[in-house]
Design a protein around this motif. Sequence first.
Motif, PDB file in Angstrom:
ATOM      1  N   ARG A  77      38.197  69.890  64.153  1.00  0.00           N
ATOM      2  CA  ARG A  77      38.167  71.131  63.394  1.00  0.00           C
ATOM      3  C   ARG A  77      39.472  71.325  62.606  1.00  0.00           C
ATOM      4  O   ARG A  77      39.470  71.542  61.418  1.00  0.00           O
ATOM      5  N   SER A  78      40.615  71.174  63.300  1.00  0.00           N
ATOM      6  CA  SER A  78      41.860  71.400  62.560  1.00  0.00           C
ATOM      7  C   SER A  78      42.169  70.237  61.621  1.00  0.00           C
ATOM      8  O   SER A  78      42.759  70.450  60.563  1.00  0.00           O
ATOM      9  N   ASP A  97      41.961  67.805  67.253  1.00  0.00           N
ATOM     10  CA  ASP A  97      40.508  67.893  67.248  1.00  0.00           C
ATOM     11  C   ASP A  97      39.994  67.869  65.811  1.00  0.00           C
ATOM     12  O   ASP A  97      40.743  68.047  64.854  1.00  0.00           O
ATOM     13  N   THR A 118      46.884  68.242  65.336  1.00  0.00           N
ATOM     14  CA  THR A 118      45.575  68.479  64.731  1.00  0.00           C
ATOM     15  C   THR A 118      44.531  67.647  65.455  1.00  0.00           C
ATOM     16  O   THR A 118      43.596  67.149  64.851  1.00  0.00           O
ATOM     17  N   THR A 142      38.588  61.777  66.760  1.00  0.00           N
ATOM     18  CA  THR A 142      38.289  63.038  66.086  1.00  0.00           C
ATOM     19  C   THR A 142      36.998  63.624  66.654  1.00  0.00           C
ATOM     20  O   THR A 142      35.997  63.734  65.964  1.00  0.00           O
ATOM     21  N   PRO A 156      35.949  64.742  59.872  1.00  0.00           N
ATOM     22  CA  PRO A 156      37.027  65.038  58.934  1.00  0.00           C
ATOM     23  C   PRO A 156      37.668  63.774  58.369  1.00  0.00           C
ATOM     24  O   PRO A 156      37.743  62.751  59.064  1.00  0.00           O
ATOM     25  N   GLY A 216      40.053  68.829  59.901  1.00  0.00           N
ATOM     26  CA  GLY A 216      39.232  69.151  58.732  1.00  0.00           C
ATOM     27  C   GLY A 216      39.870  70.218  57.848  1.00  0.00           C
ATOM     28  O   GLY A 216      39.466  70.412  56.711  1.00  0.00           O
TER      29      GLY A 216
END
Length: 434
Positions: A369-370, A367, A365, A235, A278, A372
């Motif tokens: 950011r997504s 990375d 998802t 992540t 995340p 999260g």
Amino acid sequence: MPLDIVVGAQWGDEGKGRVVDLLSRGADITARYNGGDNAGHTVTIGDCIYKLHLIPSGFIHPGTTGVLGNGMVINPQTLLGEMDMLRQAGVEVAADRLFIADAAALITPAHRLLDTAQEAALRGGQIGTTGRGIGPAYVDKVSRRGMRIGEMLDLASFKDRLDEHLSTIDTELRNRYQHPGLDRKEISRVLIENAATLQPYIRRVGPIVRQALMDDRVVLAEAAQGTLLDLEQGTYPFVTSSCTTAAGVFSGLGIGISPVRHVVGVTKSFQTRVGAGPFPTELTGADAVALRGTGSNPWDEYGTTTGRPRRVGWLDLPLLRYAVEINGVTELFLTKLDVLSGFTEIPICTAYRLNGREVSTMETTADARSLGMVEPIFTSLPGWKEDLRPMRDHNQFPEAARGYVEFIEKACGVPVRWISVGPERNAVVEKAGE
Ligand code: GDP
Ligand code: IMO
Ligand code: MG
């Protein structure tokens, strides 16, 4: 050519130490291939609790040889402290059974200070590193100015190289981070003393591991951290700086891929994470306290290396499936099932909702950011009241506990071969294949 690999299938602290201790009973070589003393691997044998940061967890077995691979970053002071701790516990630590890769990267106190200074400067955006200098040491390695453990074999040139390294980081600390600067003389004196003590243990480890495999001796490779902290596949940027997945074994030990026999993915029966990033199934409130514990038991969820309370949540199957795929896991080892006793219902995350769409894998998802932004979709499975800790046979488990394990197997497409129900060495149930 039997090579077994043990990897963490989550964000670390899955129980790899206890798993490696169990599986290396019959191993000839037990080898760490990545990371440094950011790792904390616990092995519980009776009243004795070993917390290992650098030395492979299988080393406690007298018949094994321990290898610290070239993929690692090694802090000599932590290593020497750990060697002493093991000696005091009656484990034989000698240069004919512990090998440190000459090509492993060196961590110095300057790297640690830089790690802390960099984190502090990030203000709200910290990664929550362990402060062990891991990132800065790997940066030096990748930039090709880093020092290798093998340089300790020639003390005169080691001193020159240290002077150069300490002076570079000293300048950076003063100019960029308003740090008062390093006590370069003292750091250098201690490291040169450490180098002299470690010299007999330093080897080229690749040929030793390759020869063992060619002679049909069993090699067990132990990962540090977990799949979701992998620099490439985790992540990002909330990851560590090494290859924590099975792929790291080959470059981190200097061997080819053909000898792989088993890839054991270790997962807790729920989810934990130390540090930022995340965490879709994260819990707060009473359920979180029940999963984390209050710190009164040695196995409660407080970091082995830093003592920080771990973030906790329900098991996340999209992430676990991802870990199974990325590592080529052949079987799962499920730990801490005992901790789930007492919940009336146990939610388990089977998929996510992202921008109104249902997704069932982490791939979409990838990375931070997504990941999260996703909303977890849960299925609730029935809980059980019984204390699993005394049980040693899968058939003794209450039906709901067996159902929980089967649900995980079905969702991941690989068998759960072992289940642990307490931290002690023998608190393990081996599940027979169907
Ligand atoms: P590692 O980093 O993957 O080796 O895991 P850690 O040692 O950092 O954290 C795992 C914690 O869980 C340690 O305190 C272990 O003693 C404990 N542990 C491992 N397996 C079990 C289990 O089945 N039940 C319980 N209650 N504790 C366990
Ligand atoms: P074991 O081997 C859990 C986490 C840190 C931080 C991030 C980066 O015991 O499973 P680093 O100091 O590596 O630069 O920190 O990685 N982290 C771990 N979390 N278990 C570990 O090791 C970890 N090693 C690093 O908390 O979020
Ligand atoms: Mg740990």
